[in-house]
Design an enzyme around this catalytic site. Sequence first.
Site, PDB file in Angstrom:
ATOM      1  N   GLY A  21       1.847 -11.474   6.665  1.00  0.00           N
ATOM      2  CA  GLY A  21       2.971 -11.531   5.746  1.00  0.00           C
ATOM      3  C   GLY A  21       4.039 -10.524   6.107  1.00  0.00           C
ATOM      4  N   MET A  23       4.817  -7.953   4.509  1.00  0.00           N
ATOM      5  CA  MET A  23       4.475  -6.586   4.123  1.00  0.00           C
ATOM      6  C   MET A  23       3.091  -6.163   4.597  1.00  0.00           C
ATOM      7  SD  MET A  23       4.572  -5.000   0.336  1.00  0.00           S
ATOM      8  CE  MET A  23       4.075  -3.319   0.022  1.00  0.00           C
ATOM      9  N   ALA A  24       2.152  -7.129   4.687  1.00  0.00           N
ATOM     10  CA  ALA A  24       0.781  -6.779   5.034  1.00  0.00           C
ATOM     11  C   ALA A  24       0.133  -7.905   5.823  1.00  0.00           C
ATOM     12  CB  ALA A  24      -0.029  -6.489   3.768  1.00  0.00           C
ATOM     13  N   ASN A  25      -0.918  -7.544   6.582  1.00  0.00           N
ATOM     14  CA  ASN A  25      -1.740  -8.517   7.290  1.00  0.00           C
ATOM     15  C   ASN A  25      -3.106  -8.564   6.612  1.00  0.00           C
ATOM     16  OD1 ASN A  25       0.271  -8.978   9.249  1.00  0.00           O
ATOM     17  ND2 ASN A  25      -0.394  -7.184  10.406  1.00  0.00           N
ATOM     18  N   VAL A  26      -3.716  -9.761   6.607  1.00  0.00           N
ATOM     19  CA  VAL A  26      -4.999  -9.943   5.929  1.00  0.00           C
ATOM     20  C   VAL A  26      -6.048 -10.355   6.968  1.00  0.00           C
ATOM     21  CG1 VAL A  26      -6.221 -11.112   4.076  1.00  0.00           C
ATOM     22  CG2 VAL A  26      -3.777 -10.679   3.858  1.00  0.00           C
ATOM     23  N   LYS A  41      -6.784  -6.382   3.255  1.00  0.00           N
ATOM     24  CA  LYS A  41      -5.321  -6.432   3.391  1.00  0.00           C
ATOM     25  C   LYS A  41      -4.853  -5.062   3.878  1.00  0.00           C
ATOM     26  CE  LYS A  41      -2.814  -8.742   0.560  1.00  0.00           C
ATOM     27  NZ  LYS A  41      -2.135  -9.233  -0.658  1.00  0.00           N
ATOM     28  N   ASP A 135       5.658 -12.721  -8.486  1.00  0.00           N
ATOM     29  CA  ASP A 135       5.815 -13.572  -7.301  1.00  0.00           C
ATOM     30  C   ASP A 135       4.866 -14.769  -7.366  1.00  0.00           C
ATOM     31  OD1 ASP A 135       6.942 -14.342  -4.913  1.00  0.00           O
ATOM     32  OD2 ASP A 135       5.596 -13.152  -3.684  1.00  0.00           O
TER      33      ASP A 135
END
Length: 585
Positions: A21, A23-26, A41, A135
């Site tokens: 994403g 903002m972050a990777n999962v 995350k 969101d």
Amino acid sequence: MLVKGQKINDRYEIVKTIGEGGMANVYLANDIILNRKVAVKVLRGDLAGDEKFIRRFQREALSVSNLSHPNIVEVYDVGEEDGNHYIVMEYIEGSTLKKLIQKRGALTLPEVRDIMLQLTDGLAHAHDAYIIHRDIKPQNIMILDNGLVKITDFGIAVAMNATQLTQTNSVMGSVHYLPPEQANGKAATIKSDIYSLGILMFELLTGSVPFKGDNAVEIALKHMKEKIPSVRKINPIIPQSVENIILKATAKNPKNRYDDVREMYKDLEVCLEKENEKRYVYPYPETDLEETKVLNDLKKEINTVNKVEKKKSLLDDDEEVVVREVAVNKKDKQNRLILILSIVFISLLIIFACIFIIIPRLTEVPDVKIPDVSGLTVEKAEEKLEKLGFKVEIETKKENSDTVETGLVIRTSPVTGRTVKKGTSITLVESVGTNYYEMENVKGKNYLEVKAVLETVHQLYVLVERQTVENVEDYKDKTDIIIDFTPEEKTKLVKGDTVTLYIPDIVETYPDMVLENWSLSDAEAFAEEYSITLNIEYEETNDKPEGTIMYQYRPAGSTIIKGTTLKIKVAKRVSEQELPPEIAP
């Protein structure tokens, strides 16, 4: 980016990337201590030095860690290691709602109703904890194969202003569900989540979002100004009662929306049962949230001034006297204008004082202190508050209490002792009794049934252990029953406490059918008793009596497992015609 095999906190071993994403990777990871799959995350490396993003990231963990609901993803752990800020969450083996819509298009009415009931129930729990999602979109909703819905990504999203909308196309996914007030730069409220739910419901019913555009700004403007298309024109079989839920949830003016998510939940419960319902009409005007401001034509004013200055520079000495006289006349006019403006200003000041100071004081609503009604019945509390001029909400808020009896008032909202205006709405918080579970005697019951009730209804952690029994024969057909349990009966337990159930430790093993001279009929009876399928192979011989077991393919002493196959070899007598002459009688 983390790589396969890398460990976080010496506990979470990365398996693979499952999402990236802005903002972050999962990542999918193995919790090597509890031996379970988890989703980790991790804040993107280029954002790890930005305090603003770190705070947003930590806010998600803090938000969701305070929530416990079957429709909200569970957070297990949060921390930071070597500059990697991470959140460890429940791993959901399913698909996002977005992928489901892309695969199937519009869903059926019962499916949409079931999904929306789960979403509204989960969000109501979050709103009760003063947490706004900000969101809501199908990309942030997971759906399992059994239909269970899970809301993810709490706390990451923030309200976007117009400048942010023009900076990147990465917000295109969110802007399709963006409430008008957030598109206009205002703060998000619970009604913002309700608007996004309405847009999501539209997409589930039609397979498409209501507002589209070439860029995020164009879509945001449509949210602010254009009416939402009618789902009944797209699909006439959709009842008006269902469309009314979307119309009420997606109203431009927040006053026309549901007051809270539970109100929307109640409409969803009965929407398929209503017939001949009239189309929802907005009680309040659906006006634009903000008028467009038009700048003065400064260029025109500058050109006019330049022309006057140029003309003055061309005057000769004789004309200077005329210019001075004109200037004097102009000054007199300016003085008269100042006098007129002063009179107008004073008049406006008097009018302002009347409207905003004198009249309000004459019509001012008196202040009243909220009395203490705790311990009273709901009816008595309502009567006391209404006598003082308060408006009491019809629906009470229910809470558990170990000290206040069921049906009595715990407190009020706003709280006791606060001074408010007469006519203020008061919500009563009503006790629904204690929130503990009293351990009952479960001996002799099926451990699977008991475990399911304790875990799902009472939210306890249940362990199952095998315990040696003296008389194995007494428990031969009772391997699933509970023979003991801890803690003892009548112990008071709260959510998260541990219960241990003990079942008989009985392991059935295969006998030695060959050594014990079993017959085929003995083997068939054994197979029926233990639900085993026999695979019989015959071998002609006169060395053993016909029907005797000559060989078994599962060794004696091995564990019996119901539903498996046992292959045996059975003796079959050789006919006399087949015997050699020297052997034949």
